[in-house]
Write a protein that holds these residues in place. Sequence first.
Motif, mmCIF file in Angstrom:
data_model
loop_
_atom_site.group_PDB
_atom_site.id
_atom_site.type_symbol
_atom_site.label_atom_id
_atom_site.label_comp_id
_atom_site.label_asym_id
_atom_site.label_seq_id
_atom_site.Cartn_x
_atom_site.Cartn_y
_atom_site.Cartn_z
ATOM 1 N N GLN A 221 -9.812 5.050 -5.214
ATOM 2 C CA GLN A 221 -10.523 5.295 -3.964
ATOM 3 C C GLN A 221 -10.724 4.022 -3.146
ATOM 4 O O GLN A 221 -10.885 4.089 -1.938
ATOM 5 N N LYS A 222 -10.667 2.873 -3.774
ATOM 6 C CA LYS A 222 -10.835 1.645 -2.994
ATOM 7 C C LYS A 222 -9.638 1.405 -2.062
ATOM 8 O O LYS A 222 -9.721 0.605 -1.140
ATOM 9 N N PHE A 223 -8.526 2.104 -2.277
ATOM 10 C CA PHE A 223 -7.349 1.978 -1.417
ATOM 11 C C PHE A 223 -7.137 3.177 -0.493
ATOM 12 O O PHE A 223 -6.615 3.038 0.604
ATOM 13 N N GLU B 128 -8.392 7.733 4.754
ATOM 14 C CA GLU B 128 -8.474 6.383 5.285
ATOM 15 C C GLU B 128 -7.788 5.450 4.292
ATOM 16 O O GLU B 128 -8.187 5.375 3.124
ATOM 17 N N ILE B 129 -6.734 4.780 4.743
ATOM 18 C CA ILE B 129 -6.080 3.755 3.922
ATOM 19 C C ILE B 129 -6.845 2.457 4.157
ATOM 20 O O ILE B 129 -7.086 2.079 5.300
ATOM 21 N N TYR C 150 -8.976 -3.803 7.233
ATOM 22 C CA TYR C 150 -8.364 -2.877 8.184
ATOM 23 C C TYR C 150 -8.371 -1.480 7.595
ATOM 24 O O TYR C 150 -8.325 -1.304 6.375
ATOM 25 N N ARG C 151 -8.404 -0.501 8.489
ATOM 26 C CA ARG C 151 -8.335 0.901 8.094
ATOM 27 C C ARG C 151 -7.263 1.593 8.923
ATOM 28 O O ARG C 151 -7.136 1.335 10.119
ATOM 29 N N MET D 152 0.817 -1.186 0.000
ATOM 30 C CA MET D 152 0.000 0.000 0.000
ATOM 31 C C MET D 152 0.862 1.250 0.000
ATOM 32 O O MET D 152 0.579 2.197 -0.716
ATOM 33 N N PHE D 153 1.911 1.263 0.811
ATOM 34 C CA PHE D 153 2.773 2.444 0.871
ATOM 35 C C PHE D 153 3.528 2.645 -0.432
ATOM 36 O O PHE D 153 3.751 3.765 -0.860
ATOM 37 N N LYS D 154 3.900 1.566 -1.077
ATOM 38 C CA LYS D 154 4.561 1.682 -2.378
ATOM 39 C C LYS D 154 3.603 2.306 -3.389
ATOM 40 O O LYS D 154 3.996 3.159 -4.180
ATOM 41 N N LEU D 155 2.347 1.922 -3.324
ATOM 42 C CA LEU D 155 1.337 2.483 -4.214
ATOM 43 C C LEU D 155 1.193 3.987 -3.979
ATOM 44 O O LEU D 155 1.199 4.777 -4.914
ATOM 45 N N ILE D 156 1.099 4.398 -2.714
ATOM 46 C CA ILE D 156 0.984 5.825 -2.379
ATOM 47 C C ILE D 156 2.205 6.587 -2.878
ATOM 48 O O ILE D 156 2.103 7.692 -3.389
#
Length: 84
Positions: free
Chosen positions: A13-15, A27-28, A37-38, A1-5
């Motif tokens: 928006q789904k992430f 909200e991640i 998880y959020r 997820m952090f790599k994507l950001i």
Amino acid sequence: MFKLIRTVDRIPQKFLKHIESTDGLYEIRIKVGSDIYRVFCCFDKGKIVILFNGFQKKSQKTPKKEIDKALRLKNEYFNNKKGD
């Protein structure tokens, strides 16, 4: 997820979703198996991701107490930063 950001200009928006009626709180969204998880976060200077509280989501609606906690932590972060 952090790599994507870090690497994608427009994250689906789904992430990563902006929390309505807040000033820059996001909200991640993370799914591991059947668990969801959020993690709340915000951006500092557009490039730094500041992570706040996280929780396991068990219903459709995000609990207000979790949003309130994230907003309090966000305010503390920026207030402390002003003092530096």
